[in-house]
Write a protein that holds these residues in place. Structure first.
Motif, mmCIF file in Angstrom:
data_model
loop_
_atom_site.group_PDB
_atom_site.id
_atom_site.type_symbol
_atom_site.label_atom_id
_atom_site.label_comp_id
_atom_site.label_asym_id
_atom_site.label_seq_id
_atom_site.Cartn_x
_atom_site.Cartn_y
_atom_site.Cartn_z
ATOM 1 N N SER A 137 41.060 47.970 39.689
ATOM 2 C CA SER A 137 39.910 48.831 39.982
ATOM 3 C C SER A 137 39.327 48.512 41.354
ATOM 4 O O SER A 137 39.637 47.485 41.959
ATOM 5 N N GLU A 138 38.476 49.419 41.828
ATOM 6 C CA GLU A 138 37.761 49.152 43.083
ATOM 7 C C GLU A 138 36.889 47.903 42.953
ATOM 8 O O GLU A 138 36.742 47.140 43.905
ATOM 9 N N SER A 139 36.348 47.693 41.756
ATOM 10 C CA SER A 139 35.531 46.499 41.537
ATOM 11 C C SER A 139 36.378 45.236 41.635
ATOM 12 O O SER A 139 35.915 44.211 42.139
ATOM 13 N N ALA A 140 37.623 45.287 41.160
ATOM 14 C CA ALA A 140 38.514 44.120 41.269
ATOM 15 C C ALA A 140 38.794 43.812 42.732
ATOM 16 O O ALA A 140 38.793 42.647 43.148
ATOM 17 N N ASP A 141 39.026 44.875 43.533
ATOM 18 C CA ASP A 141 39.251 44.668 44.966
ATOM 19 C C ASP A 141 38.006 44.082 45.633
ATOM 20 O O ASP A 141 38.103 43.159 46.451
ATOM 21 N N ALA A 142 36.836 44.616 45.284
ATOM 22 C CA ALA A 142 35.587 44.122 45.871
ATOM 23 C C ALA A 142 35.330 42.675 45.456
ATOM 24 O O ALA A 142 34.888 41.856 46.269
ATOM 25 N N LEU A 143 35.648 42.339 44.214
ATOM 26 C CA LEU A 143 35.454 40.976 43.737
ATOM 27 C C LEU A 143 36.405 40.007 44.447
ATOM 28 O O LEU A 143 36.011 38.898 44.817
#
Length: 97
Positions: free
Chosen positions: A78-84
């Protein structure tokens, strides 16, 4: 002072005072609808990596009653995984964008 909630005498004293002095608290307490969190999603806005949607999971720590381990993770891919991952990289290098 160590509290052994909910059986600790100080906890019971505070509860009794709240029930006596606050009709609103007494009503809320009487509903018995409080529950522990086990799995939940939360949204965060981070100034360096933007929005994150993370799943929060809590676990009781058996060797330390009353303590919980809280784990946040992003949906893989997810985009959140990339941001994390970016946030972890920034923290590891001590750099800010």
């Amino acid at each position: 002072m160590k509290l052994e909630a909910p059986g600790d005498p100080r906890v019971r004293q505070v509860l009794a005072e709240l029930l006596e002095r606050s009709p609103e608290f007494a009503e809320l307490w009487g509903r018995h609808d409080a529950r522990g969190k086990a799995l939940e999603r939360k949204r965060f806005g981070h100034r360096h990596v933007g929005p994150l949607t993370l799943t929060m999971q809590t676990f009781d720590v058996r060797s330390s009653p009353g303590q919980e381990l809280v784990v946040y993770h992003a949906e893989p891919g997810s985009e959140s995984a990339d941001a994390l991952a970016l946030l972890g990289s920034l923290a590891a290098t001590g750099r800010q964008p």
